[in-house]
Design an enzyme around this catalytic site. Structure first.
Site, PDB file in Angstrom:
ATOM      1  N   ASP A 184      -4.928   3.265   8.059  1.00 41.81           N
ATOM      2  CA  ASP A 184      -6.395   2.816   8.075  1.00 41.81           C
ATOM      3  C   ASP A 184      -6.762   1.327   8.242  1.00 41.81           C
ATOM      4  O   ASP A 184      -7.791   1.005   9.044  1.00 41.81           O
ATOM      5  CB  ASP A 184      -7.333   3.503   7.039  1.00 41.81           C
ATOM      6  CG  ASP A 184      -7.311   4.674   6.648  1.00 41.81           C
ATOM      7  OD1 ASP A 184      -6.770   5.435   7.652  1.00 41.81           O
ATOM      8  OD2 ASP A 184      -7.868   5.161   5.805  1.00 41.81           O
TER       9      ASP A 184
ATOM     10  N   GLU B 208     -18.703  16.929   2.000  1.00 36.46           N
ATOM     11  CA  GLU B 208     -17.824  17.724   0.938  1.00 36.46           C
ATOM     12  C   GLU B 208     -18.482  17.655  -0.272  1.00 36.46           C
ATOM     13  O   GLU B 208     -18.573  18.625  -1.339  1.00 36.46           O
ATOM     14  CB  GLU B 208     -16.417  17.595   0.939  1.00 36.46           C
ATOM     15  CG  GLU B 208     -15.824  17.944   2.191  1.00 36.46           C
ATOM     16  CD  GLU B 208     -14.359  17.447   2.403  1.00 36.46           C
ATOM     17  OE1 GLU B 208     -13.662  18.094   3.359  1.00 36.46           O
ATOM     18  OE2 GLU B 208     -13.815  16.523   1.880  1.00 36.46           O
TER      19      GLU B 208
ATOM     20  N   PHE C 244      -1.033   7.387   2.421  1.00 40.90           N
ATOM     21  CA  PHE C 244      -0.101   8.212   3.499  1.00 40.90           C
ATOM     22  C   PHE C 244       0.513   7.540   4.179  1.00 40.90           C
ATOM     23  O   PHE C 244       1.720   7.652   4.531  1.00 40.90           O
ATOM     24  CB  PHE C 244      -1.251   8.957   4.318  1.00 40.90           C
ATOM     25  CG  PHE C 244      -2.097  10.019   3.470  1.00 40.90           C
ATOM     26  CD1 PHE C 244      -1.231  11.154   2.952  1.00 40.90           C
ATOM     27  CD2 PHE C 244      -3.464   9.898   3.688  1.00 40.90           C
ATOM     28  CE1 PHE C 244      -2.110  11.993   2.308  1.00 40.90           C
ATOM     29  CE2 PHE C 244      -3.883  11.028   2.993  1.00 40.90           C
ATOM     30  CZ  PHE C 244      -3.320  12.091   2.257  1.00 40.90           C
TER      31      PHE C 244
ATOM     32  N   GLY D 206       0.813  -1.201  -0.117  1.00 39.98           N
ATOM     33  CA  GLY D 206      -0.322   0.035   0.097  1.00 39.98           C
ATOM     34  C   GLY D 206       0.620   1.190   0.186  1.00 39.98           C
ATOM     35  O   GLY D 206       1.675   1.582   0.801  1.00 39.98           O
TER      36      GLY D 206
END
Length: 420
Positions: free
Chosen positions: A297, A167, A11, A8
């Site tokens: 996550d 958003e 971030f 992955g």
């Protein structure tokens, strides 16, 4: 030299690679995409404010400045913990240490068939697909002569009142209020229905009450219908069934209601924790497998302050990556992870945002300016920073964009390796 595989490149994964000592480790990063992307701005792809390339950066370009770091494209098919091997769709790689930073996926809370009927903004591909469908509805609505059918085409339902839902709903509201009168004169803005439903009693549940109230008011100012304490039960044949038994027609449903850990095959069931995430200790290690770690996550670390794990946001992922790199670089697990909450924020549109900082909650232009500055500085690549800034400045003064393009992919030849 120890071989570390990182699964992955979000971030967590990318920051781990950046901070690892390249003289001690040979690092291989596996990701199905060949680029790092910036999820907080996916909604701007979906709303045609930015192009996909503006918020993405190729791994190979980033890694060329590091030695002993390589990118491998692939989808993880299996992890053999005993043999210390990772099997991808294209190759088998061996490791001394494994770090899983695969991120999260949409959580449909047992209603998995919704993945085939609702649109998402969890990946670049999903956001671009959602953009195409939004534009498709507007173009079809502009030429539809049947008033009833036109209202159906122009109905948009956003499910989930977290930052992503707020958003994208705000972006749709801005399109309705500012874009349609100029670019779609054949559409009466009053025919466009934009509704956001949230299952709890407040928007932005992780933020303070004042910020939640501000966000709700900002959405209503943009003609977005906000329904709290409303749960979706099913969506079939364009009809939404809510938990109270009522049904309504919605042409386009955008799902932002929750996330879960990205499924990783090969891990034992007893290592899985809350929300499909991998349970780890205070050093981000899998119990019983100290050579395997999980960050970001996909990891859940149970603490007194966070009994359900840390929030699935960028800051915990980045801080876990830096802390793990620090431990690996010193050769022992000396520093337990301690999350430092730097606040949270969400934007609802131009000059409309909310920000919960350490001691104060901000709204309006100050919060919007802080949100814009932080997100701009967080993008990889100076070219991306400049391009995004220019797009934002242009959109701010014109309420228009040249990116409202319907770009449907070609059907043939079939790409049978997609999803491998």
């Amino acid at each position: 030299m120890e071989k570390i595989i990182v699964i992955g490149g979000g971030f967590a994964g990318l920051n781990l690679v950046k901070y690892l000592d390249k003289d001690k480790f040979q690092v291989k990063l596996i990701d199905r995409d060949n680029f790092h992307c910036f999820p907080p701005l996916f909604y701007q792809i979906a709303s045609s404010s930015l192009a996909s390339a503006n918020i993405c950066f190729p791994f190979r370009r980033e890694f060329k400045k590091y030695k002993n770091v390589a990118y491998h494209m692939g989808h993880v098919k299996d992890i053999d913990l005993e043999s210390k091997r990772v099997v991808t769709s294209y190759e088998t790689l061996e490791y001394d240490r494994l770090v899983i930073a695969a991120g999260s996926a949409n959580n449909y809370f047992g209603m998995d068939k919704l993945s085939e009927s609702t649109f998402g903004i969890k990946t670049v591909a999903q956001a671009a697909h959602t953009r195409d469908e939004i534009i498709d509805r507007l173009e079809r609505g502009a030429i539809c002569k049947d008033a009833a059918r036109r209202r159906e085409l122009l109905s948009f339902l956003v499910v989930g009142g977290g930052p992503a839902g707020v958003e994208i709903a705000g972006a749709l509201g801005e399109m309705k209020k500012y874009v349609l009168p100029k670019e779609y004169p054949d559409i009466d803005p009053e025919e466009v229905r934009i509704t956001l439903v949230e299952g709890t009693g407040k928007l932005l549940g992780a933020m303070r009450g004042k910020s939640s109230e501000r966000a709700e008011q900002y959405l209503r100012d943009l003609h977005v219908d906000v329904r709290l304490n409303t749960l979706l039960k099913d969506y079939e044949d364009k009809r939404v069934t809510f938990r109270d038994g009522s049904t309504e027609y919605w042409e386009t449903v955008i799902w932002t209601a929750g996330v879960k850990g990205e499924p990783i095959p090969g891990l034992p069931a007893d290592c899985m924790g809350h929300g499909g995430r991998i349970a780890v200790d205070e050093f981000n290690r899998l119990p019983g497998h100290p050579e395997v770690m999980a960050i970001g996550d996909i990891a859940v670390m149970y603490t007194d302050d966070y009994p359900k794990g840390h929030p699935q946001m960028a800051q915990p992922a980045i801080q876990q990556a830096k802390n793990l790199a620090r431990n690996l670089n010193c050769g022992e697990f000396r520093y337990p992870f301690r999350y430092k909450d730097k606040g949270s924020m969400a934007t609802v549109g131009k000059n409309r945002a909310v920000a919960d900082l350490t001691t104060v909650s901000l709204g309006g232009f100050p919060a919007w300016f802080i949100w814009m500055a932080i997100h701009l500085l967080s993008l990889l690549g100076m070219r991306n920073k400049v391009t995004v800034l220019l797009n934002w400045v242009w959109n701010y003064f014109t309420n228009s964009t040249t990116l409202r393009l319907r770009l449907l992919p070609a059907k043939y030849p079939l790409r049978r390796h997609w999803g491998d």
